[in-house]
Design an enzyme around this catalytic site. Structure first.
Site, PDB file in Angstrom:
ATOM      1  N   ASP A 150       0.923  -1.185   0.121  1.00 35.98           N
ATOM      2  CA  ASP A 150      -0.173  -0.223  -0.034  1.00 35.98           C
ATOM      3  C   ASP A 150       0.887   1.231  -0.111  1.00 35.98           C
ATOM      4  OD1 ASP A 150      -2.623   1.271   0.027  1.00 35.98           O
ATOM      5  OD2 ASP A 150      -3.320  -0.242   1.500  1.00 35.98           O
ATOM      6  N   ASP A 215     -10.195   2.979  -3.235  1.00 32.08           N
ATOM      7  CA  ASP A 215     -11.014   1.732  -2.919  1.00 32.08           C
ATOM      8  C   ASP A 215     -12.182   1.433  -3.545  1.00 32.08           C
ATOM      9  OD1 ASP A 215      -8.776   1.333  -1.356  1.00 32.08           O
ATOM     10  OD2 ASP A 215      -9.647   1.962   0.378  1.00 32.08           O
TER      11      ASP A 215
END
Length: 438
Positions: A150, A215
């Site tokens: 990430d 997301d």
């Protein structure tokens, strides 16, 4: 003009050229599996992991290729030990991660780790910046072979003296160095960069997949927005390197949807797009409480075999936007007509982005992969039926936010003498150079 009708019930830059893929021996095909985060966020433990993996096995998903389990954020303690090493959460995994990953392996499921290129993960757990090689050792010892990486909590510029490429390259280099030192298969590397700095341009130099959006959410507006992004960058996917459109939300009924949970037709459209775009497909739903209709969507073998095609790595791309002019950026109404090649025939995806039932048509030769002057057998990858022979055109009737996924195979030449002599008659010429006029 004859038409084959098939009733189906139910700012980014211009296109980017495909670059050479990073072939490190892993990740030739998209990853299929499970991701803990959207269904459980940080609230998962060993019992949840085992119950979801067992459900994957019992539902037949493992046998269909969903054979990886991603432990997303929150799997460690909040601090490293005195030697700077990651420590598995004692509360979540009282018997340790190695035993848990061994139990998954017995079910036919490999294990995937999560970390971050910054000092902390997005949920505030230790990131891997400055600990790349050390963390790889820990993950390998725990039984992991895949890494989602990430992009939260980035150190100050005067600390990193790197941009995003350099921060991700640190881990890519550590993976390559460890594999070379141990003469072992390297970790598969999935970059979760969110698309802010166009990873489809550079990330294939470092890993096997790269996130291109924020997301995903389990409702239609989120799915449509991601498909819109895909329409401009689909050509950058191939073997060993692919756009990652985030978690597969089929069966995940999230809270706070602005439109309500996805309908069955929207789930089919979501799954179809991800499969044919050759995205990794990691399920994020509670599989112990999932509907039979969602399992049926996830189990579509016709679409899975296109996603996992061993001979064609490229994804589908738009050939016509439909209700918008071509190359229109529209997050609500993305491109509607898509095509691509496969080992099994020419692939078409037709997407109804409207809120009403629509009759939608296309000319076969709008697809670059179709041979002009030929008939085509039409196979519906949702009804799993052969629906006759197409002559020049195909028409489908689709429900709101519905999809058609078609596979066309050559069925021989058209009959002689049928007019117009060319499907694209405006380009058609007699032997003497005179243009044919319809």
């Amino acid at each position: 003009m004859l038409t084959s009708a098939i009733a189906i019930g139910t700012s980014i830059a211009a296109l980017v050229g495909r670059a050479s893929a990073l072939d490190s021996g892993v990740g030739k095909l998209p990853k299929l599996g499970y991701n803990t985060f959207n269904a459980f966020e940080c609230g998962y433990d060993a019992d949840v992991v085992l119950s979801q993996a067992q459900a994957m096995k019992d539902l037949g998903l493992v046998d269909l290729g969903y054979n990886s389990f991603l432990f997303d954020d929150c799997m460690t303690e909040k601090t490293r030990n005195s030697k700077g090493r990651l420590v598995a959460s004692a509360e979540k995994f009282p018997n340790g991660l190695k035993k848990l990953t061994s139990q998954l392996k017995k079910l036919g499921v490999s294990s995937s780790a999560y970390s971050d290129a910054g000092v902390q993960t997005c949920a505030g757990y230790p990131g891997s910046f400055g600990h790349e090689a050390q963390d790889l050792e820990s993950w390998e010892a725990w039984g992991f072979d895949y890494l989602k990486y990430d992009n939260c909590y980035i150190p100050f510029d005067n600390v990193t003296q790197e941009n995003v490429y350099g921060r991700y390259k640190r881990m890519s280099d550590a993976i390559a160095a460890r594999a070379a030192k141990k003469h072992s298969t390297p970790f598969q590397f999935s970059l979760c960069e969110w698309g802010w700095q166009q990873p489809w341009v550079w990330a294939r130099q470092l890993g096997q997949s790269w996130r291109v959006n924020g997301d995903i959410k389990p409702w239609w507006s989120s799915i449509a927005s991601i498909i819109n992004t895909a329409s401009f960058i689909s050509s950058t996917t191939d073997f060993y390197g692919r756009n990652d459109f985030d978690i597969l939300e089929v069966g995940n009924f999230g809270q706070g949807s602005p439109q309500g949970n996805m309908t069955d037709d929207e789930e089919k459209s979501h799954f179809t797009a991800w499969a044919l775009l050759k995205s990794p497909m990691l399920i994020s739903a509670n599989l112990t409480n999932i509907s039979s209709s969602s399992v049926e969507v996830l189990s579509n073998q016709d679409l899975l075999r296109i996603n996992q095609d061993p001979h064609v790595g490229a994804s589908i791309s738009p050939f016509r936007w439909g209700i918008n002019e071509d190359f229109t950026f529209n997050e609500t109404h993305p491109a509607q007509y898509w095509t691509g090649n496969s080992s099994y025939g020419v692939v078409f995806m037709v997407l109804n982005t409207l809120d009403t039932v629509e009759v939608m048509s296309f000319n076969l030769t709008e697809s670059w992969a179709i041979r002009a002057g030929r008939l085509y057998d039409v196979y519906d990858m949702w009804s799993h039926t052969h629906n006759g022979t197409a002559y020049r055109n195909v028409t489908v009737t689709l429900p709101p936010h519905g999809v058609a996924a078609l596979l066309l195979n050559d069925a021989g030449p058209e009959e002689a003498g049928i007019e117009p002599y060319c499907a694209g008659w405006w380009q058609c010429s007699w032997p003497n150079g005179t243009y044919y006029s319809n």
